[in-house]
Scaffold this motif. Structure first.
Motif, PDB file in Angstrom:
ATOM      1  N   LEU A  35       0.812  -1.219   0.000  1.00 39.82           N
ATOM      2  CA  LEU A  35       0.000   0.000   0.000  1.00 39.82           C
ATOM      3  C   LEU A  35       0.848   1.272   0.000  1.00 39.82           C
ATOM      4  O   LEU A  35       0.525   2.232  -0.698  1.00 39.82           O
ATOM      5  N   PHE A  36       1.907   1.295   0.796  1.00 35.75           N
ATOM      6  CA  PHE A  36       2.581   2.569   1.053  1.00 35.75           C
ATOM      7  C   PHE A  36       3.979   2.676   0.475  1.00 35.75           C
ATOM      8  O   PHE A  36       4.653   3.685   0.684  1.00 35.75           O
ATOM      9  N   LYS A  37       4.450   1.640  -0.225  1.00 29.42           N
ATOM     10  CA  LYS A  37       5.726   1.767  -0.936  1.00 29.42           C
ATOM     11  C   LYS A  37       5.528   1.463  -2.427  1.00 29.42           C
ATOM     12  O   LYS A  37       5.736   2.329  -3.272  1.00 29.42           O
ATOM     13  N   PHE A  38       5.092   0.205  -2.720  1.00 30.22           N
ATOM     14  CA  PHE A  38       4.994  -0.199  -4.124  1.00 30.22           C
ATOM     15  C   PHE A  38       3.940   0.625  -4.857  1.00 30.22           C
ATOM     16  O   PHE A  38       4.179   1.092  -5.979  1.00 30.22           O
ATOM     17  N   LEU A  39       2.783   0.816  -4.242  1.00 31.37           N
ATOM     18  CA  LEU A  39       1.719   1.592  -4.887  1.00 31.37           C
ATOM     19  C   LEU A  39       2.138   3.045  -5.139  1.00 31.37           C
ATOM     20  O   LEU A  39       2.001   3.535  -6.266  1.00 31.37           O
ATOM     21  N   PRO A  40       2.699   3.763  -4.142  1.00 29.47           N
ATOM     22  CA  PRO A  40       3.159   5.135  -4.419  1.00 29.47           C
ATOM     23  C   PRO A  40       4.285   5.210  -5.449  1.00 29.47           C
ATOM     24  O   PRO A  40       4.351   6.188  -6.208  1.00 29.47           O
TER      25      PRO A  40
END
Lengths: 301, 284
Positions: A35-40
């Motif tokens: 959610l907070f590394k790969f997606l951004p």
């Protein structure tokens, strides 16, 4: 004695249990990183190709943000500021932390005490460092009071010419950060084999010669490591500028991240700001690859 | 002296050695004084009585905690302090726990996708936080997390350094320990909490210090996600106070309050710092 089929089945179920526990143990990390590394990361690339609004509406622009960026004088200005800052900051922090490490390395007693004392500024935030040093550099501050004491003219440290302002900012970051790289250098020095230094002394090398021809070459991998991480840190300069100069005077300290921050959170031009972020990523990636190349090249030889 | 011909040069060498050590101590003392001077100035300015002459022109006659007490009445200062504590403490606990679990699995268990996951996590180390700032903010804002504590905390829990560093430690634990645990009939969770966690305590202590410092001193992300006065962390509040018209004594008192927890954490856990920088730095 087991007959073979149940053993195979047992091994298979055991392997399945291992896989299941493995997956369960990485699950929280998988969710957080997803959610907070790969997606951004994917989002940064995608958003940089759009005009993006906060409510989620967007217009696909292709590479327009990038052509606009490379035509934007503010971008080149902020890149110039950042590179100038890095060129002031990196050599200074390398020299200061290396000298600190060399002195600590020679010390026989009280090593722990001095190591700790010199590390203490690293514990402060860049914001706190910026506040204290703003006071030091102030027109009515201690530095100008000292200059006045010896009959010299006052210096506009943070409101004068660009070189002075960037040098002051670099100094603050060196003060705050050198303790960390000093400890890395110290570890590198402690890892050097004593016999080599012994041999140099027997060959009649004086202190400076031994440093140039023995200590420094052996320290090269550590030196590259520190050089690259400090360069990456230098490219990300923001906090002290935000506190001390606000990017001024006359954009003299308007760094790349300040530019990104303004485009994103003053002008709400999210797609454009995302493109600046991608450019920063490219710079850091190149630096990391160069470092990896240098370290691996060293190991191979 | 004539009876021991070797003694004189040895003694001379020793005294030269002692003189060099003394000079070294003096130089390092001077450097430390210079390095610590700005921090001492913060302490003196924060503890100077109001309307009395103080730095840079004079040293105060007496010291007082008035400014430090009064700073708690400025703006939402107690709220900022609370936010910073929650942000740092929750992050330390959650990052250490989730990263240890993942590190244990990545080092010791075989499961599909393990290598892809490991290298994806390591690869994110090359992406600076600022490069993903905008999409992370948009994500949190679409989840209604702006100006909330969870919105502040949650995106920072993905810490690749922690996973990577702990994995290196877990990998070096001897196989026999795990065999023994299995023979004793310990379950996976029990093996993890009773065997793995205690054995990796040094690396956990080090990470605790650094995660605490990074979060406590963080500016950019808290600045963006906490836009109201109540949603700020202490570092952001400090930066805001600096642009407002508060006295030097007030801002220095606030800076001092923000610094004390870092100093306490450092004093309690400092021996771990040297060990960790030593190993991470040289191995590169």
């Amino acid at each position: 004695m087991h007959s073979s089929p149940p053993a195979v089945a047992g091994r298979r179920s055991q392997r399945r249990r291992e896989a299941l526990t493995g997956l369960l143990f990485v699950l929280p990390t998988l969710v957080i990183f997803g959610l907070f590394k790969f997606l951004p990361i994917a989002g940064a690339g995608a958003m940089s190709l759009t005009r993006y609004r906060l409510n989620g509406d967007y217009t696909f622009l292709g590479t327009d943000n990038y052509t606009r960026l490379f035509d934007d004088p503010h971008f080149w200005e902020s890149l110039g500021v950042t590179v100038s800052y890095v060129l002031l900051f990196v050599p200074l922090i390398i020299v200061v932390s290396l000298v600190g490490a060399l002195l600590l390395d020679k010390l026989v007693r009280f090593t722990g005490t001095f190591r700790a004392l010199l590390f203490v500024p690293y514990l402060s935030s860049f914001v706190m460092a910026g506040i204290v040093w703003s006071w030091i550099f102030d027109t009515d501050g201690p530095l100008n009071a000292a200059l006045d004491g010896i009959g010299a003219d006052p210096v506009a440290f943070l409101s004068g010419d660009q070189l002075t302002v960037l040098a002051c900012l670099a100094m603050v970051s060196v003060w705050k950060g050198f303790g960390y790289s000093m400890l890395i250098f110290l570890a590198g020095l402690k890892a050097q084999p004593a016999e080599v230094h012994e041999a140099a002394r027997i060959d009649g090398a004086n202190g400076l010669q031994a440093f140039w021809h023995v200590t420094l070459p052996l320290l090269k991998p550590v030196l590259f490591f520190v050089l690259v991480i400090e360069t990456i840190i230098g490219f990300q300069v923001f906090d002290t500028i935000y506190v001390m100069t606000g990017g001024g005077p006359n954009r003299a300290s308007y760094s790349l991240i300040y530019f990104l921050y303004d485009e994103g959170f003053k002008f709400f031009d999210f797609g454009y700001a995302a493109a600046i972020g991608v450019v920063l990523f490219a710079v850091v990636l190149v630096l990391s690859l160069v470092q990896r190349r240098l370290v691996e090249g060293k190991d191979a030889s | 002296m004539t009876l021991h011909p070797q003694a004189a040069p040895a003694r001379r060498r020793r005294s030269r050695q002692q003189r060099r050590q003394l000079a070294l101590l003096l130089i390092l003392g001077a450097i430390s004084l210079f390095t610590l001077a700005p921090l001492l100035a913060v302490v003196v300015l924060a503890l100077s009585p109001a309307n009395a002459p103080t730095l840079p022109h004079a040293l105060p006659d007496s010291l007082t905690f008035d400014n430090v007490v009064r700073i708690f009445d400025v703006g939402e200062f107690p709220q900022w302090l609370f936010n910073s504590f929650v942000y740092s403490a929750v992050s330390v606990v959650v990052i250490l726990l989730t990263a240890s679990m993942a590190a244990y699995a990545l080092a010791r268990k075989r499961f599909p996708g393990r290598n892809v996951l490991l290298w994806s996590i390591v690869a994110t180390l090359m992406v600076p936080m600022q490069a993903t700032l905008i999409p992370t903010f948009i994500l949190i804002s679409r989840m209604n997390g702006v100006n909330t504590l969870w919105g502040l905390i949650v995106p920072t829990l993905a810490n690749a350094q922690a996973v990577f560093l702990i994995r290196q430690f877990v990998r070096e634990l001897p196989d026999e320990i795990f065999d023994a645990a299995r023979i004793d009939g310990a379950g996976e969770w029990r093996t993890f909490t009773r065997i793995v966690l205690p054995l990796i305590r040094p690396v956990l202590a080090t990470l605790a210090i650094f995660v605490f410092l990074w979060h406590w001193n963080d500016l950019l992300w808290p600045l963006i996600v906490g836009q109201t006065d109540e949603a700020r962390t202490l570092t952001v509040g400090l930066a805001t106070l600096n642009t407002e018209t508060v006295s030097t004594a007030n801002i220095m008192a606030a800076a001092l309050v923000s610094f004390v927890p870092c100093l306490v954490v450092f004093v309690l856990l400092q021996r771990h710092i040297v060990a960790s920088i030593t190993s991470s730095g040289v191995k590169g």
